[in-house]
Scaffold this motif. Structure first.
Motif, short mmCIF file in Angstrom:
data_model
loop_
_atom_site.label_atom_id
_atom_site.label_comp_id
_atom_site.label_asym_id
_atom_site.label_seq_id
_atom_site.Cartn_x
_atom_site.Cartn_y
_atom_site.Cartn_z
N ARG A 1 0.87 -1.18 0.00
CA ARG A 1 0.00 0.00 0.00
C ARG A 1 0.90 1.22 0.00
NH1 ARG A 1 -1.53 2.19 5.33
NH2 ARG A 1 -0.26 1.01 6.75
N TYR A 2 0.42 2.28 -0.64
CA TYR A 2 1.27 3.44 -0.88
C TYR A 2 1.02 4.48 0.20
CZ TYR A 2 4.15 6.54 -3.68
OH TYR A 2 5.17 7.34 -4.12
N ILE A 3 2.09 4.90 0.86
CA ILE A 3 1.96 5.97 1.84
C ILE A 3 2.57 7.24 1.23
CG2 ILE A 3 2.58 6.75 4.15
CD1 ILE A 3 2.71 3.76 4.93
N ILE A 4 1.76 8.26 1.12
CA ILE A 4 2.21 9.50 0.47
C ILE A 4 3.39 10.09 1.24
CG2 ILE A 4 1.49 11.87 -0.07
CD1 ILE A 4 -1.24 10.74 -0.82
N GLU A 5 4.37 10.60 0.50
CA GLU A 5 5.63 11.15 1.04
C GLU A 5 6.58 10.05 1.51
OE1 GLU A 5 6.31 14.35 0.81
OE2 GLU A 5 4.44 15.49 0.97
N ARG A 6 6.19 8.79 1.41
CA ARG A 6 7.08 7.72 1.84
C ARG A 6 7.27 6.69 0.72
NH1 ARG A 6 5.90 3.86 6.99
NH2 ARG A 6 7.30 2.17 6.40
N GLY A 7 6.20 6.18 0.19
CA GLY A 7 6.32 5.22 -0.89
C GLY A 7 5.55 3.95 -0.58
N PRO A 8 5.78 2.92 -1.41
CA PRO A 8 5.03 1.68 -1.21
C PRO A 8 5.57 0.90 0.00
CG PRO A 8 6.23 1.70 -3.31
CD PRO A 8 6.70 2.87 -2.54
#
Lengths: 247, 199
Positions: A167-174
């Motif tokens: 799952r993709y976390i914005i400002e961090r990545g998958p």
């Protein structure tokens, strides 16, 4: 201090025009070597102005301008040729591209690679290529080029397994689902989660949007990222398109 | 702080609602009206308030009129099976000057412009859809401008009206009457090639 300089024969595209004074236009352009610029086109709204048919969006142009202030003075604009005008659905997609450019890029910040991506996207729209794929490819190029960092590798070793779930976390990545200590249950992720298969991440990194799942997941991810970087601004082109579909 | 009287400030500020008029031009106009042409100013004020009071949009073609239905729409000699869609009343006047069209009109009073936030709601497209679907219209002629915004408007209307079973046509574009290729702009020639027709 900005130096007063004269720019000649600069490849550029018109993004938007606004009426200015009685007979003139302010033209927002995106150029190869000078990025986005605002140009005053004096007399461009006079009935007989030669600029009338030239200063239109989605036409490849060569432009000369001069000046050192925020708004430069357009001296000349000519058609580079080789491309029909956008019509129909392609035109609506073109407005979306232009609005992204206007809202997410800064003036006088050159991005030659983004220029190439924009040019490729408009030409692809003119050839009526698969619109969704053209837009996804451009969105990825835009986020990369503006340094918003679209991370497409996961975890510490960075390797993405095609059959993995992320799952993709914005400002961090998958983030791999198992690595996060969360059990993945189909359909159990919330609205804000951005589920992605490993294959989607690999496809996006390879600029290949041919798989149906890649199209759906990448569209959702890119929309969430763009909304995040727009910081609450509403895209008018998206709103108008949505209203048209509801008629 | 401003030293000028507030009614003068108010006039200058009000004049700025005109397109292309900034603070400088508004000030120049206000001084001219008050100092040099008070009769003109009074006439302007009367004309403005009477127009605001009397004028409304024609129920059928959406143009400005003093009646519920304008004279053109009420004229029984015009062909009700053709409906020509234009952006502005000035466009309607041009088509009338050709004396080549005897159908009726619909004036949008604008065009779709996604980047300026002008969409179907702002243009009240549902009014046009209702007008075109009144049963007597057979063909809708799209005569919006050949700008990107005019094209976007035409495309949208073509799909909306086509889906309702109407014949939809678009003004053709190309080399002007009496035009010589040598002196025509290349964009026009390129588009004329794209849209060439068999003869």
């Amino acid at each position: 201090m900005a130096l007063k300089q004269r720019i000649e024969q600069q490849p550029a595209w018109v993004l938007h025009t606004l009426p200015w004074r009685e007979t003139s236009l302010i033209v927002e352009v995106f150029s190869l070597e000078h990025g986005r610029a605002a140009l005053a086109a004096k007399g461009a709204r006079r009935p007989m102005s030669a600029l009338r048919g030239v200063l239109m969006a989605f036409q490849p142009l060569l432009m000369d301008w001069s000046g050192g202030g925020e708004v430069k003075t357009l001296i000349r604009a000519e058609w580079r040729g080789g491309q029909p005008l956008l019509t129909g659905r392609a035109l609506m997609c073109g407005y979306y591209l232009n609005e992204l450019m206007l809202r997410l890029t800064a003036r006088e910040d050159p991005h030659p690679q983004l220029f190439a991506a924009y040019e490729a996207a408009v030409s692809a729209l003119a050839r009526n290529e698969h619109f969704e794929l053209v837009l996804r490819r451009f969105e990825v190029a835009l986020l990369h080029e503006l340094g918003y960092g679209l991370a497409l590798d996961a975890g510490e070793d960075g390797a993405v397994r095609p059959d993995g779930r992320y799952r993709y976390i914005i400002e961090r990545g998958p983030v791999a689902m198992d690595a996060d200590g969360l059990e993945w249950v189909d359909g159990a992720c919330g609205e804000d989660d951005l589920p992605l298969s490993g294959q989607t991440l690999l496809d996006m990194a390879a600029d290949d949007f041919s798989r149906a799942e890649t199209q759906i997941q990448s569209k959702r991810l890119l929309r969430a990222l763009i909304n995040h970087y727009l910081g609450g601004q509403v895209l008018q082109s998206r709103r108008v398109l949505k209203e048209l579909q509801e008629l | 702080m401003s030293a000028s009287p507030s009614s003068l400030d108010e006039l200058i500020d009000a004049l700025r609602c005109l397109p292309g008029v900034g603070p400088k031009s508004a000030q120049r106009m206000a001084y001219h009206l008050l100092q040099r042409d008070q009769r003109g100013a009074a006439r302007l004020a009367r004309a403005m308030s009477s127009a605001l009071e009397v004028l409304r949009h024609c129920e059928r073609c959406n143009t400005f009129t003093e009646d519920t239905v304008c004279q053109r729409c009420a004229n029984p000699r015009r062909d009700p099976s053709q409906l020509c869609v234009v952006e502005m009343p000035a466009d309607l006047a041009m088509i009338e000057q050709t004396q080549s069209y005897n159908g009726l009109y619909y004036v949008l009073m604008g065009r779709l412009s996604p980047l300026d936030g002008v969409g179907p709601r702002e243009l009240k497209l549902d009014k046009l859809l209702a007008r075109a679907g009144d049963g007597s219209v057979r063909e809708v002629i799209l005569a919006t401008n050949f700008t990107n915004e005019g094209e976007a408007t035409a495309h949208t209307l073509a799909s909306l009206l086509g889906a309702r079973g109407l014949t939809v046509s678009r003004l053709s574009r190309g080399v002007p009457v009496g035009g010589e290729l040598e002196h025509t702009d290349i964009g026009t020639i390129a588009q004329a090639l794209v849209e060439r027709r068999s003869v």
